[in-house]
Design an enzyme around this catalytic site. Structure first.
Site, PDB file in Angstrom:
ATOM      1  N   ASP A  67       0.823  -1.215   0.000  1.00  0.00           N
ATOM      2  CA  ASP A  67       0.000   0.000   0.000  1.00  0.00           C
ATOM      3  C   ASP A  67       0.853   1.260   0.000  1.00  0.00           C
ATOM      4  O   ASP A  67       2.073   1.204   0.190  1.00  0.00           O
ATOM      5  CB  ASP A  67      -0.954  -0.007   1.209  1.00  0.00           C
ATOM      6  CG  ASP A  67      -0.270  -0.445   2.503  1.00  0.00           C
ATOM      7  OD1 ASP A  67       0.965  -0.363   2.583  1.00  0.00           O
ATOM      8  OD2 ASP A  67      -0.974  -0.865   3.424  1.00  0.00           O
ATOM      9  N   ASN A 136      -7.182  -2.847  14.465  1.00  0.00           N
ATOM     10  CA  ASN A 136      -8.578  -3.079  14.061  1.00  0.00           C
ATOM     11  C   ASN A 136      -8.722  -4.315  13.173  1.00  0.00           C
ATOM     12  O   ASN A 136      -9.781  -4.554  12.607  1.00  0.00           O
ATOM     13  CB  ASN A 136      -9.145  -1.848  13.343  1.00  0.00           C
ATOM     14  CG  ASN A 136      -8.419  -1.535  12.040  1.00  0.00           C
ATOM     15  OD1 ASN A 136      -7.479  -2.242  11.659  1.00  0.00           O
ATOM     16  ND2 ASN A 136      -8.843  -0.488  11.346  1.00  0.00           N
ATOM     17  N   HIS A 138      -7.035  -4.866  10.366  1.00  0.00           N
ATOM     18  CA  HIS A 138      -6.789  -4.658   8.929  1.00  0.00           C
ATOM     19  C   HIS A 138      -5.505  -5.342   8.486  1.00  0.00           C
ATOM     20  O   HIS A 138      -4.589  -5.548   9.277  1.00  0.00           O
ATOM     21  CB  HIS A 138      -6.832  -3.170   8.557  1.00  0.00           C
ATOM     22  CG  HIS A 138      -5.618  -2.359   8.909  1.00  0.00           C
ATOM     23  ND1 HIS A 138      -5.622  -0.983   8.885  1.00  0.00           N
ATOM     24  CD2 HIS A 138      -4.360  -2.705   9.290  1.00  0.00           C
ATOM     25  CE1 HIS A 138      -4.421  -0.546   9.211  1.00  0.00           C
ATOM     26  NE2 HIS A 138      -3.642  -1.552   9.474  1.00  0.00           N
ATOM     27  N   GLU A 143      -9.682  -2.070   5.587  1.00  0.00           N
ATOM     28  CA  GLU A 143     -10.277  -1.744   6.876  1.00  0.00           C
ATOM     29  C   GLU A 143     -11.517  -2.600   7.138  1.00  0.00           C
ATOM     30  O   GLU A 143     -12.135  -3.107   6.190  1.00  0.00           O
ATOM     31  CB  GLU A 143     -10.683  -0.258   6.879  1.00  0.00           C
ATOM     32  CG  GLU A 143      -9.541   0.704   6.525  1.00  0.00           C
ATOM     33  CD  GLU A 143      -8.500   0.871   7.644  1.00  0.00           C
ATOM     34  OE1 GLU A 143      -8.236  -0.094   8.398  1.00  0.00           O
ATOM     35  OE2 GLU A 143      -7.934   1.968   7.740  1.00  0.00           O
TER      36      GLU A 143
HETATM   37  P1  PGA Z   1       2.371  -1.582  12.731  1.00  0.00           P
HETATM   38  O1  PGA Z   1       1.209  -1.547  11.656  1.00  0.00           O
HETATM   39  O2  PGA Z   1       3.349  -2.617  12.257  1.00  0.00           O
HETATM   40  O3  PGA Z   1       2.976  -0.210  12.675  1.00  0.00           O
HETATM   41  O4  PGA Z   1       1.759  -1.932  14.033  1.00  0.00           O
HETATM   42  C1  PGA Z   1       0.664  -2.776  11.250  1.00  0.00           C
HETATM   43  C2  PGA Z   1      -0.475  -2.521  10.299  1.00  0.00           C
HETATM   44  O5  PGA Z   1      -1.183  -1.498  10.457  1.00  0.00           O
HETATM   45  O6  PGA Z   1      -0.696  -3.352   9.417  1.00  0.00           O
END
Ligand code: PGA
Length: 242
Positions: A67, A136, A138, A143
């Site tokens: 992404d 969450n 995702h 999302e």
């Molecule tokens: P993080 O993000 O590794 O910074 O916790 C993970 C994600 O949002 O997929």
């Protein structure tokens, strides 16, 4: 799901890094799906060390990132383009022409997303997809929602993601949109490795592993993939280990 609970982030970086090293040495022109965020940083560091010690070369590797933010200059230190260069690509022998990250500033987002999917398909698909998980649930920027997404698309980031990632944007200019591979794109990867570390991921991990497969927790779809390794530290695994 092959769930492996290890003690420390360093243990996970080693175990995960060794899988990448073995697979790249078996297939030097492998296609990798890569992730950003705090979670994969120790793994990238491990791979950089392995490269410096002559254990692996990335010369023929092709990569596709999951992404990228929209409306953020590629050169901005918080773009995922900058993240990948600074934390990984600039320190190994990746051929820059084989690095692919969605262009979040493309005028025609739909066209950019379709072209991204076509490039992945033309390369024969992703051999190993690295993933983190949001608090969450995702994966990528897919999302929680009413239905699983399919191919690469432009997404409006959720309040929860904006809250989690705004620490990187202290001036409050956190982007609200991103381009992300869809759940359909991620599920096409031949092998998936997801890493979750830290207590903030306890509930997301529990829902991913023990919950019903539902777009309310996008990562739960991984229960339906037949080659998934989930690396957890003891904090992230606290609920499922009970
Ligand atoms: P993080 O993000 O590794 O910074 O916790 C993970 C994600 O949002 O997929």
């Amino acid at each position: 799901m092959d769930i492996r609970v290890l003690k420390t982030k360093a243990d996970i970086a080693k175990a995960c890094g060794e899988i990448f090293i073995e697979e790249i040495n078996k297939k030097p022109d492998i296609v990798l799906g890569l992730a950003t965020g705090a979670t994969p940083l120790p793994t990238y560091e491990y791979l950089i060390d392995a490269y410096k010690n002559g254990r692996v070369s990335f010369k023929e590797v092709t990569s596709f990132n999951l992404d990228e933010y929209c409306d953020l200059a590629r050169e901005n230190e918080n773009s995922y383009y900058s993240y990948m260069l600074n934390n990984f690509f600039n320190h190994v022998d990746m051929d820059k022409s084989r690095i692919n990250i969605p262009d979040g500033n493309a005028k025609d987002a739909e066209k950019e997303c379709a072209a991204y999917d076509k490039m992945i398909e033309d390369m024969g698909g992703i051999d190993i997809q690295l993933l983190g998980i949001g608090t969450n649930g995702h994966i990528g920027f897919n999302e929680p929602s009413d239905e699983f997404t399919d191919a690469t698309f432009k997404v409006k980031l959720s309040d929860s993601t904006i809250k989690s990632n705004s620490i990187y944007f202290p001036d409050g200019d956190m982007p609200r949109y991103a381009l992300t591979m869809g759940i359909g794109s991620i599920m096409k990867a031949k092998k998936i490795i997801l890493i979750a570390t830290g207590a903030a991921k306890i509930d997301a991990v529990d829902k991913m592993v023990n919950g019903e497969v539902s777009p309310a927790c996008p990562a739960s779809i991984l229960q339906n993939h037949d080659d998934v390794i989930i690396f957890l530290d003891e904090d992230a695994a606290a609920k499922i280990n009970k």
